[in-house]
Design a protein around this motif. Structure first.
Motif, PDB file in Angstrom:
ATOM      1  N   GLY A 163     -18.867  -3.969  -6.949  1.00 24.22           N
ATOM      2  CA  GLY A 163     -18.004  -5.101  -6.621  1.00 24.22           C
ATOM      3  C   GLY A 163     -16.644  -4.993  -7.279  1.00 24.22           C
ATOM      4  N   VAL A 164     -16.613  -4.606  -8.559  1.00 24.76           N
ATOM      5  CA  VAL A 164     -15.335  -4.449  -9.266  1.00 24.76           C
ATOM      6  C   VAL A 164     -14.533  -3.315  -8.652  1.00 24.76           C
ATOM      7  N   LEU A 165     -15.200  -2.231  -8.272  1.00 28.02           N
ATOM      8  CA  LEU A 165     -14.511  -1.118  -7.602  1.00 28.02           C
ATOM      9  C   LEU A 165     -13.847  -1.600  -6.312  1.00 28.02           C
ATOM     10  N   ALA A 166     -14.574  -2.385  -5.523  1.00 22.34           N
ATOM     11  CA  ALA A 166     -14.025  -2.890  -4.264  1.00 22.34           C
ATOM     12  C   ALA A 166     -12.824  -3.807  -4.495  1.00 22.34           C
ATOM     13  N   ILE A 167     -12.919  -4.674  -5.502  1.00 17.84           N
ATOM     14  CA  ILE A 167     -11.815  -5.610  -5.785  1.00 17.84           C
ATOM     15  C   ILE A 167     -10.583  -4.858  -6.260  1.00 17.84           C
ATOM     16  N   THR A 168     -10.776  -3.894  -7.157  1.00 15.89           N
ATOM     17  CA  THR A 168      -9.638  -3.120  -7.658  1.00 15.89           C
ATOM     18  C   THR A 168      -9.030  -2.282  -6.544  1.00 15.89           C
ATOM     19  N   TRP A 169      -9.873  -1.784  -5.628  1.00 15.94           N
ATOM     20  CA  TRP A 169      -9.350  -1.032  -4.481  1.00 15.94           C
ATOM     21  C   TRP A 169      -8.460  -1.926  -3.623  1.00 15.94           C
ATOM     22  N   LEU A 170      -8.897  -3.155  -3.362  1.00 17.37           N
ATOM     23  CA  LEU A 170      -8.077  -4.088  -2.586  1.00 17.37           C
ATOM     24  C   LEU A 170      -6.758  -4.381  -3.305  1.00 17.37           C
ATOM     25  N   GLU A 171      -6.821  -4.548  -4.617  1.00 17.42           N
ATOM     26  CA  GLU A 171      -5.604  -4.802  -5.393  1.00 17.42           C
ATOM     27  C   GLU A 171      -4.632  -3.631  -5.269  1.00 17.42           C
ATOM     28  N   ALA A 172      -5.163  -2.406  -5.385  1.00 17.86           N
ATOM     29  CA  ALA A 172      -4.311  -1.221  -5.270  1.00 17.86           C
ATOM     30  C   ALA A 172      -3.754  -1.065  -3.861  1.00 17.86           C
ATOM     31  N   MET A 173      -4.539  -1.480  -2.857  1.00 12.22           N
ATOM     32  CA  MET A 173      -4.076  -1.341  -1.473  1.00 12.22           C
ATOM     33  C   MET A 173      -2.928  -2.293  -1.149  1.00 12.22           C
ATOM     34  N   THR A 174      -2.823  -3.421  -1.857  1.00  9.24           N
ATOM     35  CA  THR A 174      -1.652  -4.278  -1.650  1.00  9.24           C
ATOM     36  C   THR A 174      -0.386  -3.537  -2.077  1.00  9.24           C
ATOM     37  N   LEU A 175      -0.485  -2.774  -3.159  1.00  4.35           N
ATOM     38  CA  LEU A 175       0.658  -1.964  -3.588  1.00  4.35           C
ATOM     39  C   LEU A 175       0.917  -0.824  -2.620  1.00  4.35           C
ATOM     40  N   ALA A 176      -0.151  -0.210  -2.099  1.00  5.40           N
ATOM     41  CA  ALA A 176       0.021   0.882  -1.144  1.00  5.40           C
ATOM     42  C   ALA A 176       0.690   0.392   0.136  1.00  5.40           C
ATOM     43  N   ALA A 177       0.291  -0.791   0.612  1.00  6.24           N
ATOM     44  CA  ALA A 177       0.923  -1.355   1.810  1.00  6.24           C
ATOM     45  C   ALA A 177       2.390  -1.688   1.543  1.00  6.24           C
ATOM     46  N   LEU A 178       2.672  -2.188   0.338  1.00  6.94           N
ATOM     47  CA  LEU A 178       4.068  -2.427  -0.046  1.00  6.94           C
ATOM     48  C   LEU A 178       4.833  -1.108  -0.088  1.00  6.94           C
ATOM     49  N   ALA A 179       4.173  -0.059  -0.595  1.00  5.29           N
ATOM     50  CA  ALA A 179       4.806   1.261  -0.653  1.00  5.29           C
ATOM     51  C   ALA A 179       5.174   1.753   0.743  1.00  5.29           C
ATOM     52  N   ALA A 180       4.340   1.450   1.745  1.00  6.28           N
ATOM     53  CA  ALA A 180       4.650   1.843   3.118  1.00  6.28           C
ATOM     54  C   ALA A 180       5.922   1.148   3.602  1.00  6.28           C
ATOM     55  N   CYS A 181       6.039  -0.144   3.314  1.00  5.50           N
ATOM     56  CA  CYS A 181       7.250  -0.886   3.710  1.00  5.50           C
ATOM     57  C   CYS A 181       8.492  -0.333   3.021  1.00  5.50           C
ATOM     58  N   VAL A 182       8.381  -0.148   1.717  1.00  2.00           N
ATOM     59  CA  VAL A 182       9.538   0.331   0.950  1.00  2.00           C
ATOM     60  C   VAL A 182       9.892   1.753   1.363  1.00  2.00           C
ATOM     61  N   GLY A 183       8.882   2.583   1.622  1.00  3.21           N
ATOM     62  CA  GLY A 183       9.142   3.953   2.045  1.00  3.21           C
ATOM     63  C   GLY A 183       9.923   4.010   3.341  1.00  3.21           C
ATOM     64  N   VAL A 184       9.561   3.139   4.299  1.00  9.35           N
ATOM     65  CA  VAL A 184      10.274   3.106   5.579  1.00  9.35           C
ATOM     66  C   VAL A 184      11.705   2.592   5.386  1.00  9.35           C
ATOM     67  N   LEU A 185      11.866   1.578   4.557  1.00 10.50           N
ATOM     68  CA  LEU A 185      13.188   0.993   4.357  1.00 10.50           C
ATOM     69  C   LEU A 185      14.110   1.891   3.532  1.00 10.50           C
ATOM     70  N   SER A 186      13.586   2.460   2.460  1.00 10.91           N
ATOM     71  CA  SER A 186      14.427   3.231   1.534  1.00 10.91           C
ATOM     72  C   SER A 186      14.504   4.708   1.878  1.00 10.91           C
ATOM     73  N   ARG A 187      13.477   5.209   2.594  1.00 12.18           N
ATOM     74  CA  ARG A 187      13.378   6.636   2.929  1.00 12.18           C
ATOM     75  C   ARG A 187      13.421   7.491   1.664  1.00 12.18           C
ATOM     76  N   SER A 188      12.879   6.958   0.594  1.00 14.20           N
ATOM     77  CA  SER A 188      12.955   7.629  -0.715  1.00 14.20           C
ATOM     78  C   SER A 188      11.635   7.498  -1.457  1.00 14.20           C
ATOM     79  N   THR A 189      11.144   8.611  -1.990  1.00  6.18           N
ATOM     80  CA  THR A 189       9.913   8.557  -2.782  1.00  6.18           C
ATOM     81  C   THR A 189      10.152   7.838  -4.105  1.00  6.18           C
ATOM     82  N   MET A 190      11.298   8.076  -4.721  1.00  4.42           N
ATOM     83  CA  MET A 190      11.605   7.401  -5.977  1.00  4.42           C
ATOM     84  C   MET A 190      11.765   5.906  -5.767  1.00  4.42           C
ATOM     85  N   GLY A 191      12.337   5.516  -4.642  1.00  7.20           N
ATOM     86  CA  GLY A 191      12.475   4.095  -4.344  1.00  7.20           C
ATOM     87  C   GLY A 191      11.132   3.406  -4.226  1.00  7.20           C
ATOM     88  N   VAL A 192      10.149   4.102  -3.657  1.00  5.87           N
ATOM     89  CA  VAL A 192       8.804   3.549  -3.540  1.00  5.87           C
ATOM     90  C   VAL A 192       8.216   3.287  -4.919  1.00  5.87           C
TER      91      VAL A 192
END
Length: 280
Positions: A163-192
Motif C-alpha cells: 500500500g505504501v509503495l502504491a501511494i508513493t508511486w502515485l505521489e511520484a507520478m504527479t511530479l512525472a506528469a508535471l515534468a511532461a508539461c514542463v518538458g513540452v513548454l520549456s523543451r529543456s531537461t534542466m528546466g524539467v
C-alpha cells in the motif's frame, strides 16, 4: 484496436531507448536507492567501529524499515534523481532534435503517453529496488551491530508495504506528469528538473504552513496539495487511530492525487499536439 497497437509499439520503443540510456537509467532510477543502501551500511559500521556504542538487547524490524524507506521514496533527495531520469525520457528528444523523426511514425498523444508510462514503470522499479535494498541493509546492519532481527515491531504486514509503495508511486507520478508539461513548454531537461524540484519544495512548505494554520483540520486547500494527500494516505493506511477524524478524508485525498495525474498528463498532451516540431 489499431491505436492500442500503436501505443504499445510506442511504449516498447521508449522502453528500449531507456534501457540503453545507461546514464539516465543509473542516475535517474538506480542511484538514490543505492546511495541509501551505502549510507545505511556506512552508518552501522560507523556506530560499531568508530563510536563503539554498545547495543545490548536492541532489535531491528525488517518490515518496518522497508515501509519507512518506501514512504521516503519521493523525498526531495529521491525526487531530484527521479526527475533527472524523467527529464531524460520526456524532454530528451528536444535536446537531440529527434521529434521530427518520430512524429511521422506514430500519433503525438501516443508518443508522449508512451514516454510518461515508461517513466511510471521506471519509478515503480525504483521503488521496488528501494524496498529490496532497504531489506538487505537492515539484515546486514543487524549483523554488524549485533542486533536481533525481527519481522515487525508494529504489527505491519506485507500488504502495508504494498500500500505504501502504491501511494508513493502515485505521489511520484504527479511530479512525472508535471515534468511532461514542463518538458513540452520549456523543451529543456534542466528546466524539467528545476521546475519539478521547485514545485516539490513549494508543496512541502505550503503543506506545513496550512497544517499549522488550520490546526490539523483537513481543508480543500490541503487536499489540493499532492504532498499532503500522500502523507494523509500513508497515515490512514498505517495508523488511522492517530489521524483521528482526518482519516475519513483518505478517499478525497486519493481522488485528488489521481486528478492531478490525469489533468497534468492531459495538459501535456494538449500542449504537445499544438506544438511546432519542424525544427525539433
Amino acid at each position: 484496436m489499431g491505436n492500442s497497437l500503436m501505443l504499445t509499439d510506442a511504449i516498447l520503443a521508449e522502453r528500449f531507448r531507456l534501457l540503453r540510456d545507461r546514464s539516465a537509467l543509473f542516475w535517474g532510477f538506480c542511484f538514490a536507492p543505492l546511495a541509501g543502501f551505502v549510507l545505511s551500511i556506512g552508518g552501522d559500521l560507523f556506530l560499531r567501529n568508530v563510536i563503539r556504542q554498545p547495543m545490548p538487547g536492541m532489535s531491528v524490524a525488517l518490515l518496518d524499515q522497508v515501509i519507512k524507506a518506501l514512504a521516503d521514496g519521493c523525498s526531495t533527495f529521491s525526487a531530484l534523481f527521479l526527475m533527472i531520469g524523467a527529464a531524460a525520457v520526456l524532454a530528451g528528444d528536444y535536446r537531440a532534435e529527434t521529434w521530427r523523426l518520430l512524429t511521422p511514425r506514430n500519433t503525438r498523444p501516443n508518443l508522449l503517453l508512451a514516454k510518461l508510462l515508461v517513466v511510471g514503470e521506471a519509478i515503480f522499479w525504483n521503488l521496488l529496488l528501494t524496498a529490496v535494498l532497504s531489506a538487505l541493509a537492515t539484515i546486514i546492519g543487524s549483523a554488524i551491530g549485533r542486533k536481533a532481527l525481527i519481522v515487525t515491531a508494529m504489527d505491519r504486514t506485507v500488504f502495508d508495504a504494498i500500500g505504501v509503495l502504491a501511494i508513493t508511486w502515485l505521489e511520484a507520478m504527479t511530479l512525472a506528469a508535471l515534468a511532461a508539461c514542463v518538458g513540452v513548454l520549456s523543451r529543456s531537461t534542466m528546466g524539467v528538473v528545476i521546475a519539478c524540484l521547485g514545485a516539490r519544495f513549494v508543496e512541502t512548505v505550503l503543506s506545513t504552513s496550512l497544517r499549522l494554520m488550520d490546526q490539523g483540520k483537513v481543508t480543500g486547500k490541503l487536499l489540493a496539495i499532492p504532498v499532503f494527500d500522500a502523507d494523509l494516505l500513508r497515515g490512514a493506511l498505517l495508523d488511522p487511530a492517530q489521524l483521528g477524524p482526518a482519516a475519513s478524508s483518505a478517499g478525497p485525498a486519493l481522488a485528488a492525487l489521481a486528478a492531478w495525474i490525469v489533468a497534468l498528463s492531459a495538459g501535456a498532451v494538449f500542449l504537445f499536439q499544438r506544438q511546432d516540431l519542424t525544427r525539433e
